[in-house]
Design a protein around this motif. Sequence first.
Motif, mmCIF file in Angstrom:
data_model
loop_
_atom_site.group_PDB
_atom_site.id
_atom_site.type_symbol
_atom_site.label_atom_id
_atom_site.label_comp_id
_atom_site.label_asym_id
_atom_site.label_seq_id
_atom_site.Cartn_x
_atom_site.Cartn_y
_atom_site.Cartn_z
ATOM 1 N N UNK A 181 0.832 -1.200 0.000
ATOM 2 C CA UNK A 181 0.000 0.000 0.000
ATOM 3 C C UNK A 181 0.871 1.256 0.000
ATOM 4 N N UNK A 182 1.950 1.215 0.781
ATOM 5 C CA UNK A 182 2.885 2.340 0.789
ATOM 6 C C UNK A 182 3.528 2.545 -0.566
ATOM 7 N N UNK A 183 3.854 1.446 -1.254
ATOM 8 C CA UNK A 183 4.447 1.548 -2.588
ATOM 9 C C UNK A 183 3.449 2.146 -3.582
ATOM 10 N N UNK A 184 2.184 1.737 -3.489
ATOM 11 C CA UNK A 184 1.163 2.311 -4.375
ATOM 12 C C UNK A 184 1.012 3.814 -4.140
ATOM 13 N N UNK A 185 1.042 4.222 -2.880
ATOM 14 C CA UNK A 185 0.986 5.664 -2.595
ATOM 15 C C UNK A 185 2.233 6.361 -3.131
ATOM 16 N N UNK A 186 3.383 5.669 -3.054
ATOM 17 C CA UNK A 186 4.617 6.231 -3.598
ATOM 18 C C UNK A 186 4.515 6.500 -5.091
ATOM 19 N N UNK A 187 3.780 5.642 -5.811
ATOM 20 C CA UNK A 187 3.595 5.864 -7.249
ATOM 21 C C UNK A 187 2.858 7.177 -7.502
ATOM 22 N N UNK A 188 1.882 7.508 -6.653
ATOM 23 C CA UNK A 188 1.142 8.762 -6.832
ATOM 24 C C UNK A 188 2.023 9.976 -6.568
ATOM 25 N N UNK A 189 3.075 9.799 -5.753
ATOM 26 C CA UNK A 189 3.996 10.908 -5.463
ATOM 27 C C UNK A 189 5.111 11.031 -6.486
ATOM 28 N N UNK A 190 5.257 10.016 -7.347
ATOM 29 C CA UNK A 190 6.393 9.955 -8.270
ATOM 30 C C UNK A 190 6.547 11.196 -9.153
ATOM 31 N N UNK A 191 5.469 11.756 -9.725
ATOM 32 C CA UNK A 191 5.656 12.928 -10.600
ATOM 33 C C UNK A 191 6.289 14.129 -9.915
ATOM 34 N N UNK A 192 6.123 14.246 -8.607
ATOM 35 C CA UNK A 192 6.685 15.406 -7.888
ATOM 36 C C UNK A 192 7.986 15.069 -7.168
ATOM 37 N N UNK A 193 8.524 13.905 -7.441
ATOM 38 C CA UNK A 193 9.770 13.482 -6.786
ATOM 39 C C UNK A 193 10.976 14.102 -7.474
ATOM 40 N N UNK A 194 12.016 14.431 -6.728
ATOM 41 C CA UNK A 194 13.228 14.994 -7.306
ATOM 42 C C UNK A 194 14.031 13.920 -8.040
ATOM 43 N N UNK A 195 14.747 14.345 -9.071
ATOM 44 C CA UNK A 195 15.505 13.411 -9.909
ATOM 45 C C UNK A 195 16.541 12.656 -9.082
ATOM 46 N N UNK A 196 17.202 13.352 -8.173
ATOM 47 C CA UNK A 196 18.231 12.697 -7.361
ATOM 48 C C UNK A 196 17.649 11.555 -6.517
ATOM 49 N N UNK A 197 16.400 11.697 -6.107
ATOM 50 C CA UNK A 197 15.763 10.646 -5.321
ATOM 51 C C UNK A 197 15.537 9.405 -6.176
ATOM 52 N N UNK A 198 15.112 9.629 -7.417
ATOM 53 C CA UNK A 198 14.966 8.514 -8.342
ATOM 54 C C UNK A 198 16.309 7.833 -8.597
ATOM 55 N N UNK A 199 17.336 8.632 -8.826
ATOM 56 C CA UNK A 199 18.666 8.076 -9.101
ATOM 57 C C UNK A 199 19.185 7.278 -7.911
ATOM 58 N N UNK A 200 18.924 7.788 -6.705
ATOM 59 C CA UNK A 200 19.343 7.052 -5.519
ATOM 60 C C UNK A 200 18.627 5.702 -5.451
ATOM 61 N N UNK A 201 17.313 5.714 -5.705
ATOM 62 C CA UNK A 201 16.549 4.470 -5.657
ATOM 63 C C UNK A 201 17.051 3.453 -6.668
ATOM 64 N N UNK A 202 17.350 3.907 -7.884
ATOM 65 C CA UNK A 202 17.863 2.996 -8.916
ATOM 66 C C UNK A 202 19.223 2.443 -8.515
#
Length: 356
Positions: free
Chosen positions: A81-102
């Motif tokens: 459920x937390x991951x699904x909510x995370x998907x809704x936040x994805x468009x407003x996430x900073x690029x560095x956060x995505x890069x860290x996750x990858x």
Amino acid sequence: MSACLPREIPSNGGITTIIEPHSLGQQSREKKVEKTPLHSEDIRPEMREDILDPSYQDEEGPPPKLEYVWRNIILMALLHLGALYGITLAPSCKVYTWLLGIFYNIVAALGITAGAHRLWSHRTYKARLPLRLFLIVANTMAFQNDVYEWARDHRVHHKFTETHADPHDSRRGFFFSHVGWLLVRKHPAVKEKGRKLDMSDLKAEKLVMFQKRYYKPAVVLTSIVLPTLVPWYFWGETFQHSLYIATFLRYTIILNFTWLVNSAAHLYGYRPYDRNIGARENVLVSMASFGEGFHNYHHAFPYDYSASEYRWHINFTTFFIDCMAALGLAYDRKRPSRAAVLAKIKRTGDGSHKSG
């Protein structure tokens, strides 16, 4: 006539090519011995516990009643459920956060594929201390049980695949082999066979036992605290984005990619090497799991460090191990000979291999 003994032939790059012998009988001077085939453990004497035991049969009678582990069910539901909510936040996430996750998931995945799986479960190659340190930390970041427990369950899975002693028996359906096996008590046969495995190699490895001893605090730090606090502290990501994307969504992705090897790669695909087992070749799973989806081959040749006939083809883990070998950190990489692979294809394959 005495049986032909298996040989190991060192080849270029530190790869040990293993030649599988023909099935021959052995005869002493004093008495004849019944002919028995030589299996892969004969050519890898230091590792016998991941070899299929075809003699094992399930006990007759109804299976035991499922015992749900409600703590695991609740935690797994909350995570997704937390991951699904995370998907809704994805468009407003900073690029560095995505890069860290990858980046985090790439490192963590190698802790499973190159570490817990190919190094510690199957002993397909050897690693020097710096590489072992990296892999044990990466494995802790993956948060999928400590190496000792992971390897024990995986060896049982190989030795008793598709029986009640298989922790994620694919005969019980996609959901069970994917995640359901983590939500119920283990079948008594899994516990029984797991206790009987020879795990002395891992018990003797101080690094593995150190991780096992301090796994809980280490995994909280590396898999929850760090990926949540780093984006929030270093580049001003909101705590909400850090928690639900860099931790919950990222962790859910690597879990499900790993689980696909147990589920999809046992239910969908071809069986060019051994049609008698459920494990299959699944290219999509290989893409998701850094090369672990060539599963029919892997079960046929569990001692191959590449877990695939094709080495670097859709197999980032093999590329990584070969890079470590070039740096002198990995060595004694084991591979079956081409002749052994072709013989296996001809003997037990389903006819889907291109050589056929």
